[in-house]
Structures are given as structure tokens and as C-alpha cells.
Design a protein around this motif. Structure first.
Motif, PDB file in Angstrom:
ATOM      1  N   ASP A 144      18.800  21.224  44.610  1.00  0.00           N
ATOM      2  CA  ASP A 144      18.409  20.085  43.777  1.00  0.00           C
ATOM      3  C   ASP A 144      19.172  20.106  42.459  1.00  0.00           C
ATOM      4  O   ASP A 144      20.156  20.831  42.304  1.00  0.00           O
ATOM      5  CB  ASP A 144      16.901  20.103  43.550  1.00  0.00           C
ATOM      6  CG  ASP A 144      16.424  21.392  42.885  1.00  0.00           C
ATOM      7  OD1 ASP A 144      17.273  22.205  42.439  1.00  0.00           O
ATOM      8  OD2 ASP A 144      15.196  21.590  42.789  1.00  0.00           O
ATOM      9  N   GLY A 145      18.701  19.316  41.504  1.00  0.00           N
ATOM     10  CA  GLY A 145      19.403  19.219  40.234  1.00  0.00           C
ATOM     11  C   GLY A 145      19.496  20.540  39.488  1.00  0.00           C
ATOM     12  O   GLY A 145      20.522  20.845  38.865  1.00  0.00           O
ATOM     13  N   GLY A 155      22.783  25.117  37.633  1.00  0.00           N
ATOM     14  CA  GLY A 155      23.076  26.539  37.697  1.00  0.00           C
ATOM     15  C   GLY A 155      24.453  26.810  38.273  1.00  0.00           C
ATOM     16  O   GLY A 155      25.205  27.658  37.769  1.00  0.00           O
ATOM     17  N   ALA A 156      24.822  26.074  39.335  1.00  0.00           N
ATOM     18  CA  ALA A 156      26.141  26.239  39.938  1.00  0.00           C
ATOM     19  C   ALA A 156      27.245  25.868  38.961  1.00  0.00           C
ATOM     20  O   ALA A 156      28.299  26.518  38.906  1.00  0.00           O
ATOM     21  CB  ALA A 156      26.239  25.395  41.207  1.00  0.00           C
ATOM     22  N   LYS A 174      19.467  28.491  41.302  1.00  0.00           N
ATOM     23  CA  LYS A 174      18.504  27.525  40.748  1.00  0.00           C
ATOM     24  C   LYS A 174      17.741  28.130  39.574  1.00  0.00           C
ATOM     25  O   LYS A 174      17.531  27.461  38.540  1.00  0.00           O
ATOM     26  CB  LYS A 174      17.535  27.079  41.834  1.00  0.00           C
ATOM     27  CG  LYS A 174      16.542  26.021  41.377  1.00  0.00           C
ATOM     28  CD  LYS A 174      15.562  25.658  42.477  1.00  0.00           C
ATOM     29  CE  LYS A 174      16.254  24.992  43.636  1.00  0.00           C
ATOM     30  NZ  LYS A 174      15.271  24.510  44.637  1.00  0.00           N
ATOM     31  N   ILE A 175      17.314  29.378  39.715  1.00  0.00           N
ATOM     32  CA  ILE A 175      16.585  30.039  38.629  1.00  0.00           C
ATOM     33  C   ILE A 175      17.481  30.150  37.393  1.00  0.00           C
ATOM     34  O   ILE A 175      17.029  29.930  36.260  1.00  0.00           O
ATOM     35  CB  ILE A 175      16.084  31.422  39.088  1.00  0.00           C
ATOM     36  CG1 ILE A 175      14.969  31.247  40.119  1.00  0.00           C
ATOM     37  CG2 ILE A 175      15.594  32.240  37.902  1.00  0.00           C
ATOM     38  CD1 ILE A 175      14.603  32.530  40.859  1.00  0.00           C
ATOM     39  N   MET A 234      11.862  23.713  51.252  1.00  0.00           N
ATOM     40  CA  MET A 234      12.534  22.500  50.816  1.00  0.00           C
ATOM     41  C   MET A 234      13.556  22.046  51.849  1.00  0.00           C
ATOM     42  O   MET A 234      14.334  22.850  52.375  1.00  0.00           O
ATOM     43  CB  MET A 234      13.219  22.703  49.460  1.00  0.00           C
ATOM     44  CG  MET A 234      12.255  22.710  48.294  1.00  0.00           C
ATOM     45  SD  MET A 234      13.097  22.719  46.687  1.00  0.00           S
ATOM     46  CE  MET A 234      13.870  21.096  46.690  1.00  0.00           C
ATOM     47  N   VAL A 235      13.537  20.756  52.132  1.00  0.00           N
ATOM     48  CA  VAL A 235      14.511  20.195  53.062  1.00  0.00           C
ATOM     49  C   VAL A 235      15.918  20.374  52.501  1.00  0.00           C
ATOM     50  O   VAL A 235      16.850  20.739  53.209  1.00  0.00           O
ATOM     51  CB  VAL A 235      14.206  18.705  53.323  1.00  0.00           C
ATOM     52  CG1 VAL A 235      15.294  18.074  54.196  1.00  0.00           C
ATOM     53  CG2 VAL A 235      12.822  18.548  53.962  1.00  0.00           C
ATOM     54  N   ASN A 236      16.058  20.106  51.212  1.00  0.00           N
ATOM     55  CA  ASN A 236      17.338  20.309  50.539  1.00  0.00           C
ATOM     56  C   ASN A 236      17.091  21.091  49.251  1.00  0.00           C
ATOM     57  O   ASN A 236      16.829  20.507  48.199  1.00  0.00           O
ATOM     58  CB  ASN A 236      18.013  18.971  50.226  1.00  0.00           C
ATOM     59  CG  ASN A 236      19.331  19.145  49.502  1.00  0.00           C
ATOM     60  OD1 ASN A 236      19.926  20.233  49.520  1.00  0.00           O
ATOM     61  ND2 ASN A 236      19.799  18.093  48.852  1.00  0.00           N
TER      62      ASN A 236
END
Length: 464
Positions: free
Chosen positions: A175-176, A181-182, A115-116, A170-172
Motif C-alpha cells: 500500500d501507500g 518505505g520503498a 512498510k514499517i 491483505m490482498v495487496n
């Protein structure tokens, strides 16, 4: 906040009997307003304070751009405190956070790293776009670029502990930003729709955030330096300074809304408008696009050879005072519409449903008041050269600008209707009970019925 666009006709009134509760309380905006006025009062009276405390340095009023920037903190701080301590928004399911299921950082660290990477890449791309776009390097935008460049390193550094901390709750957490990042890393399957959602939100923040920062200093200096005693008896000058003050309120709270999109405050962007028409209708109203389309001398200019209300009512003191009050009222409604959002204001976004304040009377109080203000302040139908052609052109093009704002409203409604059942309830309630909206809805239904009857009558006529 705006309404949506499903044309419901006679069947539109599904029957929300009760106005849905607003996702933003009135106290949030009022807390921000109080903080803003405290700082404004301090800046105006700084010479007295400095002399009393014998402070070193210059002792003029604090009207510079950094004082305007600091005002954001005095606005955002009280709104955040009210949101957490009074409204307890951090406990809402809509935040996507579950504070009871604290995970070890090691459990979510892989997700956080991806994510970062997505966030840093996003900011690098936005920074590159700032560098490429020439309009960001002249005029009022220079201040915005200075502020954003200074904030870049702290933002990058602080994002690491913030993301790692938040992902634990966070539940999920995927996120975007994680999906982007992926996609960049190429090691895990990413969802293209989530990537698009991520980029819609950050384009909105990047585009409008820079614009809002750029316009902070001008209005702030005007208000802090204003000599109220010298203009209090002049209806035109007093009206203009009060209007400027209301615009400062709008800009300060609006800027906070764009920049403080924090999930624990339930102020995150849940979605950006997915409709191309919505983006076109909004962006056409802001620089750089507005400079070539709506500004004076441009395609939709409605200010050729106009003089405004102060000119046409000159010599009639009663009308000057009455018109000043009316214009201040319209601007007050416009500012109130922003204050009602509290910490969640931004264009082209869904960040919850707002049903209180001026949104109890019409779905688009800001657009309505703004467009009425232009008609009443500019008076495009009155021209100084006596040219009927100029008067007609001005009137026509202001109607065209009004049509753009109607278009914006409909696209915003379409976005929100698709996102939240509560908004659909609000939409239906307003169609039936909104002081302004319900009357416009009845007028529209009447016109549609008349149109259908006329069409049926024409179809019944025998062909000659």
C-alpha cells in the motif's frame, strides 16, 4: 460526508430510482453514543459512587482532560464491537482483506519491514512538524502534544505485530506506506502516486487529529460540571448547555473517526482529497489559519458589536424558549451528521458512502445546520452600537464564510464523485428525491434556464 461538484444542469438527473445503501449503518453511531453517555453519567455521579464504595482520594466529578480522553474509549469500543459483530464489516471486500488466504508471516515479512519503515518515517516527520509549528506549544494544543508524545512509543512498538499480522491477509499489502518505505530505502521501484496518496491521508490525520484532541477537555468539563437544576428554568442557559453537550458528542465521535482508521473495521482512509481547492477551503476553517481569517477581529469577522439572540429576545420568554429550541435543533442536526459516520468521520477523506441519517435529506447537513446556526445565534445584522456600517459588514462577511463552506462542499463532492460509482448514484438520487437537495436543485435549474433565455433574447436583439 459531502457531495461533488460536477455541474450537471438539466441533464444531472440520471435516474437513480433507489437510494443506494449506506456503507455505515445507523447502529454504529448509536452504539458509540450509548457508550459515551454511560461514561458521562459515571463521571457526573462519581462522588456518589466513590462515597458508596468508600474509595480513596478526591471525590469530585471527573471533569478533567484525562476523563475526556477516556471517553473516546467508551465511544470507540462499542462502535468497533457493533461494526464487527453486527455489521461484520471486516468481511467486506472494501477492506482489502481476504481472511481465507492466510499466508505465513515469512511470506510477507519483507513487505512488512519496508512498510514499517515507511510508517515510522512518516510519524517521525509529522513529529518534527509538530515541534516546528509554534501554535502546537501553547494554549489548548499543549494537551494534544502531551497525549501524542505519550502515545508515540506504544504506537511504534504495537505497529510491528499489527502490520505483520495484517499483511498476511491483505490482498495487496504493498500500500501507500510500503511505497513510501520503498522510496526511502531505494531498493525497489515505488509509485509516486501511491506515496502522495499515503501522505495526503497522514497529513489529514496529523493536522486534524491534534486539533480534535486539543478541544476534548473544554467541552467535557463544561458538561460534567454543569448544574442542570440551577439552569433548567432559564431558556438561554439551558439552551447553551444542551448545545455544549451536542458539541461534546460531535467532538468525541469525530476524534474517534480521525484516530481509529483501522482496515479490519473498514474505517481506513481510502483516499484523501486530491484537489488543492479542497484543502484550501477546509484548512481555512481551522487553526492556525482560522485565527487570522475568520475569528473575531480578523479579515472575515462577522461579530463586531453583536450581542446574540439572548440579548435581543431578553424579556420575551416565549421567543427565548422558541429560539433555544431552534438552536438546539440545528446543533442536533450537526451532531447527528457526525454520529451517522460512526467510526469513519474525518474531513477531506473518502471512507465509503453515507446515505442514511440526515444525509437522506441533504448532501451537506452539517454545513447547512452550522451556517444557519451562526445566522440565528449571532444575528450579525443586529448591532449594539446602532451602526448600519457594522451591520452591513457583519452580514457581508458571514455571507463570505457561507461561501467558503459552499466551496468546501463542492470540492468534497468532486472528490467523492471521482472515487465511487455509488456516490454518483447517491448524488443523482438526491438531486431528484432529497427533501432539501432536490428543491435547491430545481431552483438552480430554473435560474439557469432563465439565464439562458435571457442570454438568447439579448443575442436576438438587433445592434443599434
Amino acid at each position: 460526508m459531502s457531495a461533488t461538484a460536477n455541474d450537471t444542469g438539466d441533464n444531472a438527473m440520471t435516474q437513480a430510482k433507489v437510494l443506494p445503501a449506506s456503507d455505515v449503518s445507523a447502529g454504529v453511531g448509536l452504539a458509540g453514543l450509548l457508550g459515551l453517555f454511560v461514561w458521562l453519567l459515571f463521571c457526573r455521579t462519581y462522588p456518589i459512587t466513590a462515597e458508596f464504595l468508600n474509595l480513596p482520594g478526591q471525590r469530585g466529578v471527573l471533569s478533567g482532560p484525562y476523563a475526556a480522553l477516556t471517553a473516546m474509549l467508551f465511544t470507540a469500543g462499542p462502535m468497533a464491537i457493533w461494526s464487527v459483530l453486527v455489521d461484520r464489516v471486516h468481511l467486506r471486500a472494501s477492506t482489502g482483506l481476504d481472511w481465507s488466504s492466510k499466508r505465513a508471516a515469512s511470506e510477507t515479512l519483507d513487505v512488512s519491514i519496508v512498510k514499517i519503515a515507511g510508517l515510522w518515517a512518516t510519524w517521525a516527520i509529522i513529529g518534527g512538524l509538530y515541534c516546528l509549528a509554534r501554535w502546537y506549544w501553547s494554549g489548548q494544543y499543549l494537551f494534544a502534544m502531551e497525549v501524542l508524545a505519550f502515545a508515540a512509543i506504544p504506537l511504534v512498538v504495537l505497529s510491528v505485530p499489527y502490520v505483520i499480522w495484517l499483511d498476511r491477509y491483505m490482498v495487496n499489502p504493498r500500500d501507500g506506506a510500503w511505497h513510501f518505505g520503498a522510496m526511502l530505502i531505494g531498493r525497489e521501484a515505488s509509485d509516486l502516486e501511491q506515496v502522495k496518496k499515503h501522505w495526503r491521508a497522514w497529513i489529514i490525520k496529523g493536522f486534524f487529529g491534534a486539533f480534535m484532541i486539543s478541544i476534548l477537555p473544554g467541552g467535557w468539563a463544561q458538561i460534567v460540571e454543569a448544574d442542570i437544576a440551577a439552569i433548567v428554568s432559564n431558556p438561554v442557559e439551558l439552551g447553551l448547555i444542551l448545545i455544549a453537550l451536542l458539541f461534546v458528542i460531535d467532538v468525541q465521535i469525530g476524534t474517534v473517526g480521525y484516530l481509529f482508521t483501522m482496515r479490519p473495521l473498514d474505517a481506513h482512509i481510502r483516499s484523501g482529497n486530491p484537489f488543492l481547492a479542497g484543502w484550501l477551503a477546509a484548512l481555512i476553517c481551522y487553526p492556525p489559519f482560522v485565527w487570522g481569517i475568520i475569528g473575531n477581529g480578523q479579515v472575515l469577522s462577522y461579530e463586531h458589536n453583536v450581542a446574540g439572540w439572548g440579548h435581543w429576545f431578553d424579556g420575551n420568554s416565549a421567543m427565548l424558549w422558541a429560539w433555544a429550541v431552534w438552536l438546539v435543533f440545528l446543533t442536533g442536526v450537526y451532531a447527528w451528521a457526525t454520529v451517522a459516520f460512526g467510526i469513519r468521520f474525518s474531513n477531506l477523506t473518502y471512507r465509503g458512502v453515507l446515505t442514511n441519517g440526515p444525509y437522506r435529506f441533504t448532501r451537506h447537513p452539517a454545513y447547512l445546520s452550522k451556517n444557519l446556526f451562526w445566522w440565528c445565534s449571532v444575528m450579525p445584522f443586529l448591532v449594539t452600537n446602532g451602526s448600519m456600517t457594522d451591520a452591513i459588514r457583519n452580514t457581508f462577511f458571514l455571507l463570505a464564510v457561507n461561501a467558503i463552506y459552499y466551496w468546501r462542499a463542492r470540492t468534497e463532492e468532486a472528490h467523492l464523485l471521482a472515487e465511487d460509482p455509488k456516490y454518483r448514484e447517491y448524488y443523482d438520487w438526491m438531486e431528484e428525491h432529497g427533501v432539501i437537495t432536490s428543491r435547491l436543485a430545481r431552483l438552480k435549474r430554473f435560474a439557469l434556464r432563465r439565464g439562458r433565455r435571457s442570454a438568447q433574447g439579448a443575442a436576438a436583439e438587433p445592434a443599434e
